[in-house]
Write a protein that holds these residues in place. Sequence first.
Motif, mmCIF file in Angstrom:
data_model
loop_
_atom_site.group_PDB
_atom_site.id
_atom_site.type_symbol
_atom_site.label_atom_id
_atom_site.label_comp_id
_atom_site.label_asym_id
_atom_site.label_seq_id
_atom_site.Cartn_x
_atom_site.Cartn_y
_atom_site.Cartn_z
ATOM 1 N N GLY A 1 -37.174 13.727 -36.791
ATOM 2 C CA GLY A 1 -36.368 13.663 -35.574
ATOM 3 C C GLY A 1 -36.402 14.951 -34.791
ATOM 4 O O GLY A 1 -36.643 14.962 -33.579
ATOM 5 N N TYR B 1 -30.276 20.727 -30.804
ATOM 6 C CA TYR B 1 -30.501 19.465 -31.495
ATOM 7 C C TYR B 1 -29.529 19.315 -32.657
ATOM 8 O O TYR B 1 -29.430 20.212 -33.507
ATOM 9 N N THR C 1 -25.573 14.298 -37.020
ATOM 10 C CA THR C 1 -26.274 14.062 -38.277
ATOM 11 C C THR C 1 -25.962 12.684 -38.826
ATOM 12 O O THR C 1 -26.830 11.984 -39.344
ATOM 13 N N MET C 2 -24.724 12.276 -38.670
ATOM 14 C CA MET C 2 -24.308 11.003 -39.235
ATOM 15 C C MET C 2 -24.751 9.823 -38.380
ATOM 16 O O MET C 2 -25.070 8.760 -38.895
ATOM 17 N N ALA C 3 -24.734 9.999 -37.070
ATOM 18 C CA ALA C 3 -24.889 8.845 -36.192
ATOM 19 C C ALA C 3 -26.148 8.865 -35.343
ATOM 20 O O ALA C 3 -26.471 7.895 -34.684
ATOM 21 N N GLY C 4 -26.900 9.965 -35.352
ATOM 22 C CA GLY C 4 -28.078 10.046 -34.504
ATOM 23 C C GLY C 4 -27.800 10.881 -33.283
ATOM 24 O O GLY C 4 -26.729 10.790 -32.671
ATOM 25 N N ASN D 1 -34.349 9.870 -29.822
ATOM 26 C CA ASN D 1 -33.874 9.752 -31.197
ATOM 27 C C ASN D 1 -32.993 8.535 -31.372
ATOM 28 O O ASN D 1 -33.190 7.735 -32.286
ATOM 29 N N SER D 2 -32.030 8.365 -30.497
ATOM 30 C CA SER D 2 -31.068 7.272 -30.680
ATOM 31 C C SER D 2 -30.709 6.536 -29.403
ATOM 32 O O SER D 2 -30.055 5.507 -29.461
ATOM 33 N N SER E 1 -30.793 4.178 -26.343
ATOM 34 C CA SER E 1 -31.443 3.031 -25.718
ATOM 35 C C SER E 1 -31.165 3.070 -24.224
ATOM 36 O O SER E 1 -30.171 3.645 -23.790
ATOM 37 N N ARG F 1 -38.464 3.758 -29.937
ATOM 38 C CA ARG F 1 -39.687 3.450 -30.675
ATOM 39 C C ARG F 1 -40.493 2.263 -30.191
ATOM 40 O O ARG F 1 -41.679 2.429 -30.001
ATOM 41 N N VAL G 1 -26.164 3.856 -25.713
ATOM 42 C CA VAL G 1 -26.226 4.788 -26.829
ATOM 43 C C VAL G 1 -25.899 4.046 -28.106
ATOM 44 O O VAL G 1 -24.764 3.673 -28.353
ATOM 45 N N GLU G 2 -26.932 3.804 -28.874
ATOM 46 C CA GLU G 2 -26.786 3.005 -30.072
ATOM 47 C C GLU G 2 -26.941 3.939 -31.264
ATOM 48 O O GLU G 2 -28.034 4.289 -31.659
ATOM 49 N N HIS G 3 -25.859 4.389 -31.769
ATOM 50 C CA HIS G 3 -25.932 5.371 -32.845
ATOM 51 C C HIS G 3 -26.527 4.765 -34.102
ATOM 52 O O HIS G 3 -26.210 3.664 -34.488
ATOM 53 N N GLY G 4 -27.367 5.553 -34.711
ATOM 54 C CA GLY G 4 -28.034 5.109 -35.918
ATOM 55 C C GLY G 4 -29.351 4.457 -35.606
ATOM 56 O O GLY G 4 -29.599 4.019 -34.488
ATOM 57 N N GLY G 5 -30.214 4.424 -36.587
ATOM 58 C CA GLY G 5 -31.494 3.765 -36.401
ATOM 59 C C GLY G 5 -32.503 4.607 -35.679
ATOM 60 O O GLY G 5 -33.602 4.180 -35.400
ATOM 61 N N GLY G 6 -32.194 5.841 -35.407
ATOM 62 C CA GLY G 6 -33.141 6.716 -34.739
ATOM 63 C C GLY G 6 -34.060 7.383 -35.733
ATOM 64 O O GLY G 6 -34.081 7.056 -36.909
ATOM 65 N N MET G 7 -34.824 8.339 -35.253
ATOM 66 C CA MET G 7 -35.771 9.002 -36.132
ATOM 67 C C MET G 7 -35.122 10.140 -36.892
ATOM 68 O O MET G 7 -35.667 10.666 -37.830
ATOM 69 N N GLY G 8 -33.976 10.550 -36.451
ATOM 70 C CA GLY G 8 -33.344 11.684 -37.073
ATOM 71 C C GLY G 8 -32.478 11.266 -38.244
ATOM 72 O O GLY G 8 -32.448 10.106 -38.635
ATOM 73 N N PRO G 9 -31.811 12.252 -38.797
ATOM 74 C CA PRO G 9 -30.921 11.908 -39.888
ATOM 75 C C PRO G 9 -29.814 11.008 -39.386
ATOM 76 O O PRO G 9 -29.349 11.141 -38.275
ATOM 77 N N GLY G 10 -29.413 10.126 -40.161
ATOM 78 C CA GLY G 10 -28.348 9.234 -39.734
ATOM 79 C C GLY G 10 -28.298 8.044 -40.665
ATOM 80 O O GLY G 10 -29.278 7.662 -41.247
ATOM 81 N N MET G 11 -27.148 7.502 -40.818
ATOM 82 C CA MET G 11 -27.033 6.361 -41.715
ATOM 83 C C MET G 11 -26.588 5.123 -40.966
ATOM 84 O O MET G 11 -26.154 4.160 -41.548
ATOM 85 N N ASP H 1 -22.043 2.697 -29.755
ATOM 86 C CA ASP H 1 -21.192 3.216 -28.699
ATOM 87 C C ASP H 1 -21.867 2.908 -27.371
ATOM 88 O O ASP H 1 -23.023 3.257 -27.164
ATOM 89 N N PRO I 1 -33.799 -1.188 -39.126
ATOM 90 C CA PRO I 1 -34.945 -0.383 -38.731
ATOM 91 C C PRO I 1 -36.207 -0.689 -39.506
ATOM 92 O O PRO I 1 -37.262 -0.147 -39.212
#
Lengths: 266, 144
Positions: free
Chosen positions: A119, A166, A173-176, A208-209, A211, A245, B7-17, B22, B114
């Motif tokens: 990321g 970043y 970190t938790m949500a993107g 990253n997150s 849309s 993606r 903004v759809e939190h999660g599912g990205g390339m970075g860390p996240g669960m 939102d 994902p």
Amino acid sequence: MKLRLWAEPATAEIVAGVSSDVYSFRADVVDGDPAAVGPGTSFLGPTLQLQTGQRVQIDFENRLDEACIVHWHGLNVPQDQDGQPTDAIEPGNTYHYDFTVLNRPGTYWYHTHPHGRTGEQVYRGLAGLIIVTDPTAADNGLPTGDHDLALVLQDRTIDPDGTLRYAGAMHDTMAGFVGDTLVTNGVADLQVAVRPEPYRIRLLNGANSRSQYLTWSTGESLHVVATDGHLSPRRSPPMGWSSPRPNAPTCGSTSPPSRRGNGSNS
Amino acid sequence: MSADTFVEHGGGMGPGMGGGADLDLSATTAATFVIEATEPAPGTIPALSAPPGFTPGDAVNPDAPKEFVLSTSRMSHRINGNQWEGRIVTDIETVKAGTVELGSSSTSHRWPAPCISTASRSRWCPAPGTTTAWPGNGPVSATV
């Protein structure tokens, strides 16, 4: 075709007049059509023009100070050619790729892919487009040449001094991570000169997150004609939807409903 | 071109669960198209045929399509109830390069999944605000 590709620290002017430290892919053609490596824009790597059925050999060199590898997103390649995190190479090392392009014509992309660092490395610039064509395929009637545009949609948070921030908060970190500035083709406030004629627009959401639901500010229609590397069997509803993606080339007309001069659709 | 950002939190390339979505539907500008002052040539958007080289008739498993039931449990994504693990490729996740397989996926969970890259959907993703066919909002079927 043989290419040389490397990742290195660089600088880019994402916001006009402000220099930012970034990472960037660079490439050149060792053997083959020089046009296979297009120009990069800002921090983005060069657009790679590949052909269905083509054998591609790429020597990738890591010139960063951290581990890195290249993943060919969407291309159907063998496991050891796919640039998985387990394939990441240390600084100064080279990874040899040798694969055949099996995919249909379409829009794909490549990006870095080390475990736990993908990321942020993509955020700092390690990504680029792959456009696959097939010279033997029938003409599909879509606009070509300078009427075939590619837009890479991303977001960044950029300090006034150009520093890219970043994922600094636990929430990120938790949500993107979501940046506060839209960056298209590596720059904020991208302007594209067009004529009032139909264009094909290839869209990649490389964020990253975030849309995005894309529209013309004039309210005109965007027609999705392809998604994820293949043409659609029918016209879509008039909309442009881009989530991280997947790659969704669209065909949009910039023709305004009434004659306009130097107007803009934004 | 403006972008109503989702903004759809999660599912990205970075860390996240992953997590809930939102919605931030404030419109921002993704790019500005400056139109040359010439006579418009509207043209037509081509009527496209089926994707070349990809038809259900090419499938190697016409009588036994794969099924992917996507779910999320205990902070992990699952396929047919089994935890998806990127380092372990199961048989159902394997397709021989250059072949076409039929399969369907479904999910009723609000989290985006994902682990499936969709090559062709049986219907289109709708705009935000609608309630079906987006993986985060309800059942969706797709061909992978």
